[in-house]
Design an enzyme around this catalytic site. Structure first.
Site, short mmCIF file in Angstrom:
data_model
loop_
_atom_site.label_atom_id
_atom_site.label_comp_id
_atom_site.label_asym_id
_atom_site.label_seq_id
_atom_site.Cartn_x
_atom_site.Cartn_y
_atom_site.Cartn_z
N ASP A 346 42.65 36.86 44.99
CA ASP A 346 41.36 36.36 44.51
C ASP A 346 40.22 37.27 44.99
OD1 ASP A 346 41.83 35.54 47.15
OD2 ASP A 346 40.35 33.96 47.02
N GLU A 347 39.14 37.21 44.26
CA GLU A 347 37.85 37.78 44.68
C GLU A 347 37.94 39.22 45.17
OE1 GLU A 347 35.34 33.89 46.03
OE2 GLU A 347 36.67 34.71 47.55
#
Ligand SMILES: *[C@@H]1O[C@H](CO)[C@@H](O)[C@H](O)[C@H]1NC(C)=O
Ligand SMILES: *[C@@H]1O[C@H](CO)[C@@H](O)[C@H](O)[C@H]1NC(C)=O
Ligand SMILES: *[C@@H]1O[C@H](CO)[C@@H](O)[C@H](O)[C@H]1NC(C)=O
Ligand SMILES: *[C@@H]1O[C@H](CO)[C@@H](O)[C@H](O)[C@H]1NC(C)=O
Ligand SMILES: *[C@@H]1O[C@H](CO)[C@@H](O)[C@H](O)[C@H]1NC(C)=O
Ligand SMILES: *[C@@H]1O[C@H](CO)[C@@H](O)[C@H](O)[C@H]1NC(C)=O
Ligand SMILES: *[C@@H]1O[C@H](CO)[C@@H](O)[C@H](O)[C@H]1NC(C)=O
Length: 576
Positions: A346-347
Site C-alpha cells: 500500500d501507499e
C-alpha cells in the site's frame, strides 16, 4: 414466567446472541446450569481437558481446539458471566425464582465429518464452520457440526445463552432453543498494526479471545512498518534489535509462536503481513543501504504518507538477497498457522525512487516493471512454502501489476475497489476505510506550527474523520456495488486498527464493541432474513448485551448507550 413475559425487553433477550444466527427460535423456560453437567464429545464422556496451552511444536489438533473451547465455555458461563439488570425495568424483580429448579443435564457434541488436514491453515471456504444447536426444555443440549471449528462456534453461541444471578447461580431463560447457523463470509478478520505502537503479547491474546467470542476467524498482524520493526527475525537479528522502538518492545520467536498457537486454539488463522516496499524505513536502522529516501525532513510528505519516509530500493540485488533471507526465515514459521502471507504494497510513493540510487526516477513507465519483478519474486517465494499471497489493492489497481490468479487483493479505499478487483477475476477482501477503520476520528497526530498551517488545519480533524461509530460500521455492505455474478469472489473482509494513536491503554475501547458490528456483518450478512438493511433498533440492545459479556471477560469495551435506554425498551429510538 408470566411477569417476565410482560416486561418490555423480552424480545431483545430472545435475541441475546451476537452475531445473529441464521435461524433461531427460543422460548421462556428457565433452566439452571452447574459445573457437573455431563459433557459427551463424539460419543465419549468428557472428564478433563487435555490440550497443550503453549505449543512446543506444531499447531493444535481439532481435538485440542474443541477441548479448549469446552474449558472456555465453562469459564465463560461460570466465571466470566454477568448479571443482566441493565436489560430490565428499574426496580423490577428480574431474577428467576429459585424454586422448582430444572437443570441443563447433558451437553452432547457431535462432529459428523472428519476435519480437513489444513484445519488451522485452510484457505477461505475449506473449513465448514456451520453448526446446529438444540436445547430442550428438559435440559438436553446437542451441538452438531461438520468440523471441530464448527463445534467451537456452536459452543460460543451456547455460552451466550446464560446469565448470572446476584447470588452467583447461572441460568438461561430461553429454553427451548433451536439454532442452525453458518457464516455468510469465510474470511472474517481484524487487522492490528503492532508497529506504530507496540502491544504486549497478553493484550493481543485478549484481543484474539474477544475476536473468537465474535466468531472472527482471521487475525491479521500488520507486523512491521516505517516507525518500528518489532518482529524478531532470527536470521536477521539486527532488524528487531535495532529497528524496534526499544529493545524490550519486540516479538521474539517464542512470542510469535505463542500468539499463533493461541489464535489457532481459538479457531482463528494468524496471518502475518510484512508491508513492502513502502512502509519499511525501520529497516534503515539495521540495513541503511537497503532504504532510499530515509526520513527526509521537514519535507517528508513528498516522499511518504507518514514520517519517517523511506522505501526498500526497487532495483537492488542487496534488497533481493535480504528479502530471500527474511522470507526464508519467516514463511516456514507462518505456514503451520495460516494459508496466507501478506506482502503489503500500500501507499508506495513514487517520488521516493528519485532518491533511490538503483532507479533515480519517479516515472511510472520505469518503476512499474521493477515493481512487477519485486512482487513476482516475493510471491514466488511465498508460494514455494505453500502459502497464498495477499496484497493491498494498490498493487493491482494503481500499479496495474499482473498478479497470479491465486493472489487475494485486500481493498481499503472504496467500494469501487472491491468491484474493480473482482472484475479482474481476483478474490477480494473488503474493508472500506470510510466504514471499517477503527482509528478514524481521533483527530490529527501531526503537530501544526502556529500560523497559516495551524489556521488551515483547524480544528485538526484527521483524513478519515469522523469516528466511525458502530451504526456506521454496521451499515457497511462488503458487496455494495459488486454485481451478483462476481459476489462469490468477495471472500470476506477485515476491520482495521491502525495504531498511530492506540496502545495498550486504549486498545480495548478503540476496538470493542465497534468491531462487533463488523463481525455480525461478516458472519450474519449485511442484510436481514428479509433482505433489508439490518435494524439498529433490534441490534442495539443485543450489542449492549455483548458489550456486558466482553467486559465480564476482562475486555474494557465502551458502553454504547446509557442503562436508561436499555432498561426502557425502545424509548431511545428516534421517531420516524
Ligand atoms: C503458556 O500459556 C499460558 C496461558 O496462555 C501463559 O500464561 C504462559 O505465559 C505461557 N507460557 C509460555 C512459556 O509461553
Ligand atoms: C454438514 O454437512 C452436510 C452435508 O454437506 C450439510 O447438509 C449440513 O448443513 C452441514 N452442517 C451441519 C451443521 O450439519
Ligand atoms: C536496474 O539495475 C540494473 C543492474 O544494476 C541496471 O542495469 C538497470 O539499468 C537498472 N534499471 C533501472 C531502471 O535503473
Ligand atoms: C516526479 O518528480 C518530479 C520532479 O521532482 C515532479 O515534478 C513530479 O510531480 C513527480 N511525479 C510524480 C508522479 O510524483
Ligand atoms: C495504471 O493504469 C492506469 C489506468 O490506465 C493509469 O492511470 C496508471 O498510470 C497506471 N499505473 C502505472 C504505474 O503504470
Ligand atoms: C441500506 O444501506 C445502504 C448502505 O449499505 C444504503 O445505501 C441504503 O440507503 C440503505 N437503505 C435504507 C432503506 O435505509
Ligand atoms: C422505563 O420503562 C418502564 C416500562 O415501560 C416504565 O415503567 C418506566 O416508567 C420507565 N422509566 C423511565 C425513567 O422512563
Amino acid at each position: 414466567m408470566k411477569l417476565l413475559y410482560l416486561l418490555p425487553l423480552v424480545t431483545s433477550f430472545a435475541s441475546a446472541l451476537w452475531p445473529q444466527p441464521s435461524t433461531y427460535t427460543s422460548g421462556e423456560t428457565v433452566l439452571w446450569i452447574d459445573g457437573d453437567v455431563q459433557v459427551t464429545y463424539n460419543g465419549a464422556e468428557y472428564k478433563s481437558h487435555s490440550y497443550r496451552e503453549n505449543a512446543t511444536s506444531g499447531a493444535p489438533t481439532g481435538g485440542e481446539i474443541v477441548q479448549y473451547a469446552i474449558q472456555k465455555t465453562y469459564a465463560t458461563i461460570f466465571e466470566k458471566n454477568f448479571i443482566p439488570w441493565k436489560f430490565y425495568s428499574r426496580n423490577s424483580n428480574f431474577e428467576p425464582s429459585n424454586s422448582d429448579k430444572k437443570h441443563v443435564t447433558a451437553l452432547t457434541l457431535k462432529q459428523n465429518a472428519a476435519d480437513p488436514d489444513n484445519l488451522v491453515n485452510a484457505l477461505a471456504g475449506d473449513v465448514d464452520e456451520s453448526y446446529g444447536l438444540s436445547l430442550t426444555e428438559e435440559g438436553e443440549v446437542t451441538i452438531t457440526a461438520n468440523s471441530s471449528i464448527g463445534l467451537v462456534r456452536g459452543l460460543t453461541t451456547f455460552s451466550q445463552l446464560f446469565f448470572k444471578t446476584t447470588d452467583d447461580c447461572v441460568y438461561t431463560n430461553l429454553a427451548p432453543v433451536e439454532i442452525t447457523d453458518a457464516p455468510k463470509f469465510s474470511h472474517r478478520g481484524l487487522n492490528l498494526d503492532v508497529a506504530r505502537n507496540f502491544f504486549p503479547v497478553k493484550d493481543i491474546k485478549r484481543m484474539i479471545d474477544a475476536m473468537a467470542f465474535n466468531k472472527f476467524n482471521r487475525f491479521h498482524m500488520h507486523a512491521t512498518d516505517g516507525q518500528s520493526w518489532p518482529l524478531e527475525i532470527p536470521a536477521l537479528p539486527r532488524l528487531a534489535s535495532q529497528g524496534a522502538y526499544e529493545s524490550s518492545l519486540t516479538y521474539s520467536h517464542g512470542d510469535l509462536k505463542e500468539l499463533q498457537y493461541y489464535a489457532a486454539l481459538n479457531g482463528i488463522e494468524f496471518i502475518i503481513e510484512i508491508d513492502m516496499p513502502g512502509h519499511t524505513s525501520s529497516i534503515w536502522h539495521s540495513y541503511p543501504e537497503l532504504i532510499a529516501a530515509f526520513n527526509i525532513q521537514p519535507d517528508w510528505s513528498t516522499y511518504a504518507a507518514e514520517p519517517p519516509s523511506g522505501t526498500l530500493k526497487l532495483n537492488s540485488s542487496d534488497v533481493y538477497n535480504f528479502l530471500d533471507t527474511l522470507l526464508a526465515d519467516l514463511l516456514p514459521r507462518a505456514a503451520p498457522f495460516s494459508a496466507y502471507f501478506h506482502t503489503g504494497g500500500d501507499e508506495v510513493n513514487k517520488n521516493a525512487y528519485t532518491l533511490d540510487d538503483t532507479v533515480k526516477s519517479n516515472d511510472s513507465a520505469i518503476l512499474q516493471p521493477l515493481m512487477q519483478k519485486f512482487v513476482d519474486r516475493n510471491h514466488d517465494q511465498v508460494r514455494s512454502q505453500g502459502l497464498t499471497p495477499i496484497v493491498w489493492e494498490e498493487m493491482l489497481l494503481e500499479w496495474n501489476l499482473t498478479l497470479g490468479k491465486d493472489v487475494i487483493v485486500q481493498t481499503w479505499q472504496s467500494d469501487q475497489a472491491v468491484a474493480d478487483t473482482v472484475a479482474k477475476g481476483h478474490k477480494a477482501l473488503a474493508g472500506n476505510y470510510n466504514y471499517w477503520y477503527l482509528d478514524c476520528g481521533h483527530g490529527q497526530w501531526l503537530d501544526f506550527v502556529i500560523g497559516p498551517s495551524s489556521k488551515q488545519y483547524w480544528p485538526y480533524n484527521d483524513y478519515c474523520q469522523p469516528l466511525h461509530n458502530w451504526r456506521l460500521m454496521y451499515s457497511y455492505d462488503p458487496l455494495s456495488g459488486v454485481p451478483d455474478e462476481n459476489a462469490h469472489l468477495v471472500i470476506g473482509g477485515e476491520v482495521h486498527m491502525w495504531a498511530e494513536q492506540t496502545d495498550r491503554t486504549n486498545i480495548d475501547r478503540n476496538v470493542w464493541p465497534r468491531a462487533c458490528a463488523a463481525a455480525e456483518v461478516l458472519w450474519s450478512g449485511p442484510k436481514d432474513a428479509q433482505g433489508h438493511n439490518r435494524s439498529q433498533v433490534e441490534a442495539s440492545p443485543r450489542l449492549s448485551m455483548m458489550r456486558e459479556r466482553l467486559v465480564a471477560r476482562g475486555v474494557m469495551a465502551e458502553p454504547i448507550q446509557m442503562p436508561f435506554c436499555l432498561m426502557n425498551g425502545t424509548q431511545c429510538t428516534l421517531p420516524t
